[in-house]
Design a protein around this motif. Structure first.
Motif, mmCIF file in Angstrom:
data_model
loop_
_atom_site.group_PDB
_atom_site.id
_atom_site.type_symbol
_atom_site.label_atom_id
_atom_site.label_comp_id
_atom_site.label_asym_id
_atom_site.label_seq_id
_atom_site.Cartn_x
_atom_site.Cartn_y
_atom_site.Cartn_z
ATOM 1 N N VAL A 59 7.916 9.991 5.572
ATOM 2 C CA VAL A 59 8.942 10.139 4.538
ATOM 3 C C VAL A 59 8.890 8.928 3.611
ATOM 4 C CG1 VAL A 59 11.390 10.508 4.062
ATOM 5 C CG2 VAL A 59 10.398 11.390 6.174
ATOM 6 N N ASN A 60 8.774 9.214 2.315
ATOM 7 C CA ASN A 60 8.778 8.190 1.265
ATOM 8 C C ASN A 60 10.148 8.243 0.601
ATOM 9 O OD1 ASN A 60 5.736 7.694 1.300
ATOM 10 N ND2 ASN A 60 5.865 9.896 1.008
ATOM 11 N N VAL A 61 10.838 7.107 0.571
ATOM 12 C CA VAL A 61 12.211 7.092 0.056
ATOM 13 C C VAL A 61 12.294 6.177 -1.156
ATOM 14 C CG1 VAL A 61 14.630 6.688 0.608
ATOM 15 C CG2 VAL A 61 13.081 7.490 2.402
ATOM 16 N N PHE A 62 12.911 6.714 -2.226
ATOM 17 C CA PHE A 62 13.088 5.963 -3.466
ATOM 18 C C PHE A 62 14.569 5.872 -3.810
ATOM 19 C CE2 PHE A 62 8.825 7.664 -3.490
ATOM 20 C CZ PHE A 62 8.081 6.540 -3.801
ATOM 21 N N ASN A 63 14.980 4.729 -4.306
ATOM 22 C CA ASN A 63 16.369 4.435 -4.614
ATOM 23 C C ASN A 63 16.656 4.678 -6.095
ATOM 24 O OD1 ASN A 63 18.941 3.393 -4.800
ATOM 25 N ND2 ASN A 63 18.417 1.349 -4.073
ATOM 26 N N THR A 131 3.681 10.706 -7.683
ATOM 27 C CA THR A 131 2.795 11.007 -6.566
ATOM 28 C C THR A 131 2.795 9.842 -5.573
ATOM 29 O OG1 THR A 131 0.891 10.114 -7.736
ATOM 30 C CG2 THR A 131 1.265 12.476 -7.920
ATOM 31 N N VAL A 132 2.653 10.210 -4.329
ATOM 32 C CA VAL A 132 2.428 9.247 -3.257
ATOM 33 C C VAL A 132 1.265 9.776 -2.440
ATOM 34 C CG1 VAL A 132 4.806 8.403 -3.136
ATOM 35 C CG2 VAL A 132 4.133 10.349 -1.765
ATOM 36 N N GLU A 133 0.685 8.904 -1.625
ATOM 37 C CA GLU A 133 -0.520 9.285 -0.886
ATOM 38 C C GLU A 133 -0.281 10.479 0.033
ATOM 39 O OE1 GLU A 133 -3.654 7.277 2.214
ATOM 40 O OE2 GLU A 133 -2.621 6.002 0.784
ATOM 41 N N ARG A 134 0.805 10.458 0.797
ATOM 42 C CA ARG A 134 1.127 11.585 1.682
ATOM 43 C C ARG A 134 2.586 11.514 2.071
ATOM 44 N NH1 ARG A 134 -2.861 9.294 4.514
ATOM 45 N NH2 ARG A 134 -2.355 7.472 5.669
ATOM 46 N N GLY A 135 3.105 12.639 2.530
ATOM 47 C CA GLY A 135 4.468 12.668 3.037
ATOM 48 C C GLY A 135 5.448 13.337 2.099
ATOM 49 N N VAL A 136 6.675 13.397 2.570
ATOM 50 C CA VAL A 136 7.779 14.008 1.847
ATOM 51 C C VAL A 136 8.427 12.937 0.969
ATOM 52 C CG1 VAL A 136 9.989 15.197 2.112
ATOM 53 C CG2 VAL A 136 8.141 15.630 3.747
ATOM 54 N N ILE A 137 8.737 13.293 -0.275
ATOM 55 C CA ILE A 137 9.335 12.346 -1.223
ATOM 56 C C ILE A 137 10.833 12.619 -1.331
ATOM 57 C CG2 ILE A 137 9.331 11.475 -3.588
ATOM 58 C CD1 ILE A 137 6.453 12.582 -3.831
ATOM 59 N N VAL A 138 11.633 11.603 -1.001
ATOM 60 C CA VAL A 138 13.091 11.699 -1.045
ATOM 61 C C VAL A 138 13.612 10.673 -2.053
ATOM 62 C CG1 VAL A 138 15.224 11.394 0.271
ATOM 63 C CG2 VAL A 138 13.229 12.426 1.368
ATOM 64 N N ILE A 139 14.556 11.105 -2.892
ATOM 65 C CA ILE A 139 15.222 10.187 -3.816
ATOM 66 C C ILE A 139 16.713 10.230 -3.516
ATOM 67 C CG2 ILE A 139 15.664 9.581 -6.218
ATOM 68 C CD1 ILE A 139 13.093 11.088 -6.952
ATOM 69 N N VAL A 140 17.303 9.057 -3.306
ATOM 70 C CA VAL A 140 18.732 8.981 -3.001
ATOM 71 C C VAL A 140 19.470 8.340 -4.167
ATOM 72 C CG1 VAL A 140 18.526 9.010 -0.492
ATOM 73 C CG2 VAL A 140 18.325 6.851 -1.693
ATOM 74 N N GLY A 141 20.680 8.858 -4.438
ATOM 75 C CA GLY A 141 21.477 8.377 -5.564
ATOM 76 C C GLY A 141 22.740 7.651 -5.135
ATOM 77 N N ALA A 163 -1.182 16.586 10.267
ATOM 78 C CA ALA A 163 -0.531 15.321 9.922
ATOM 79 C C ALA A 163 -1.453 14.180 10.271
ATOM 80 C CB ALA A 163 0.769 15.185 10.694
ATOM 81 N N CYS A 164 -1.452 13.175 9.424
ATOM 82 C CA CYS A 164 -2.246 11.975 9.642
ATOM 83 C C CYS A 164 -1.322 10.939 10.295
ATOM 84 C CB CYS A 164 -2.806 11.457 8.318
ATOM 85 S SG CYS A 164 -4.085 10.228 8.538
ATOM 86 N N VAL A 165 -1.544 10.704 11.588
ATOM 87 C CA VAL A 165 -0.696 9.783 12.354
ATOM 88 C C VAL A 165 -1.353 8.419 12.372
ATOM 89 C CG1 VAL A 165 0.352 9.359 14.596
ATOM 90 C CG2 VAL A 165 0.115 11.703 13.757
ATOM 91 N N PRO A 166 -0.618 7.369 11.982
ATOM 92 C CA PRO A 166 -1.210 6.024 11.939
ATOM 93 C C PRO A 166 -1.741 5.597 13.298
ATOM 94 C CG PRO A 166 0.945 6.042 10.891
ATOM 95 C CD PRO A 166 0.777 7.376 11.541
ATOM 96 N N THR A 167 -2.875 4.912 13.274
ATOM 97 C CA THR A 167 -3.464 4.368 14.493
ATOM 98 C C THR A 167 -3.401 2.850 14.430
ATOM 99 O OG1 THR A 167 -5.665 4.389 13.536
ATOM 100 C CG2 THR A 167 -5.027 6.304 14.844
ATOM 101 N N VAL A 168 -3.260 2.249 15.571
ATOM 102 C CA VAL A 168 -3.246 0.794 15.658
ATOM 103 C C VAL A 168 -4.519 0.379 16.376
ATOM 104 C CG1 VAL A 168 -2.029 -1.220 16.564
ATOM 105 C CG2 VAL A 168 -0.736 0.768 15.761
#
Length: 171
Positions: A59-63, A131-141, A163-168
């Protein structure tokens, strides 16, 4: 003995200088290590009819509010529900929601529905203009009300989802 000591010192200094010169020349003329970097994530697929867990959704969140740090707080709260944190930042979209908007081409996507189910607010859906690389884009007000206390963390899929799950990488 004084002359022998000076000669020995000069000989050792010359050896160190010669050795350093050889190593320096080798480093200067060597090729760079341009091997392929390790992958940063691994693909996992959830088949149609299976449950999609929140830990497979980025999830990508923008303010879009005047409240400093709101996108970061929302991301932390979503991560507490198992979601993967994506991009966090100030809103660059033309959409300036009062509450919550999700930018998506497909509001029926199970990932989008799972994220939308997290919010107390009625979520609006708009076509993406950023655009973002991947994921859902959410904007909160400014009137964002928060997350539901018992929001679902799984949803049944109506399609195959990868889904691309991050690896460590381990040392």
């Amino acid at each position: 003995m004084n002359r022998a000591y000076q000669a020995l010192t000069l000989l050792v200094a010359a050896a160190i200088f010669g050795f350093g010169g050889i190593i320096g020349f080798r480093l200067l003329t060597s090729s760079a290590d341009t091997g392929d970097p390790a992958p940063t994530c691994s693909n996992q697929t959830v088949k149609k009819g299976e449950k999609l867990d929140s830990n497979l959704v980025t999830v990508n969140v923008f303010n879009a509010s005047n409240r400093s740090g709101l996108a970061n707080r929302v991301t932390i709260n979503l991560q507490a529900n198992g979601f993967l944190g994506g991009t966090i930042g100030n809103n660059e979209s033309t959409f300036k929601p009062r509450r919550v908007v999700i930018l998506t081409e497909d509001p029926d996507d199970p990932r989008v529905r799972l994220v939308a189910g997290q919010f107390k607010d009625k979520v609006a859906f708009r076509k993406p203009d950023i655009t973002v690389e991947r994921g859902v884009i959410v904007i909160v007000g400014d009137d964002y009300a928060g997350l539901k206390s018992k929001a679902p963390t799984q949803i049944m899929t109506d399609r195959d989802i990868t889904a691309c799950v991050p690896t460590v990488p381990l040392p």
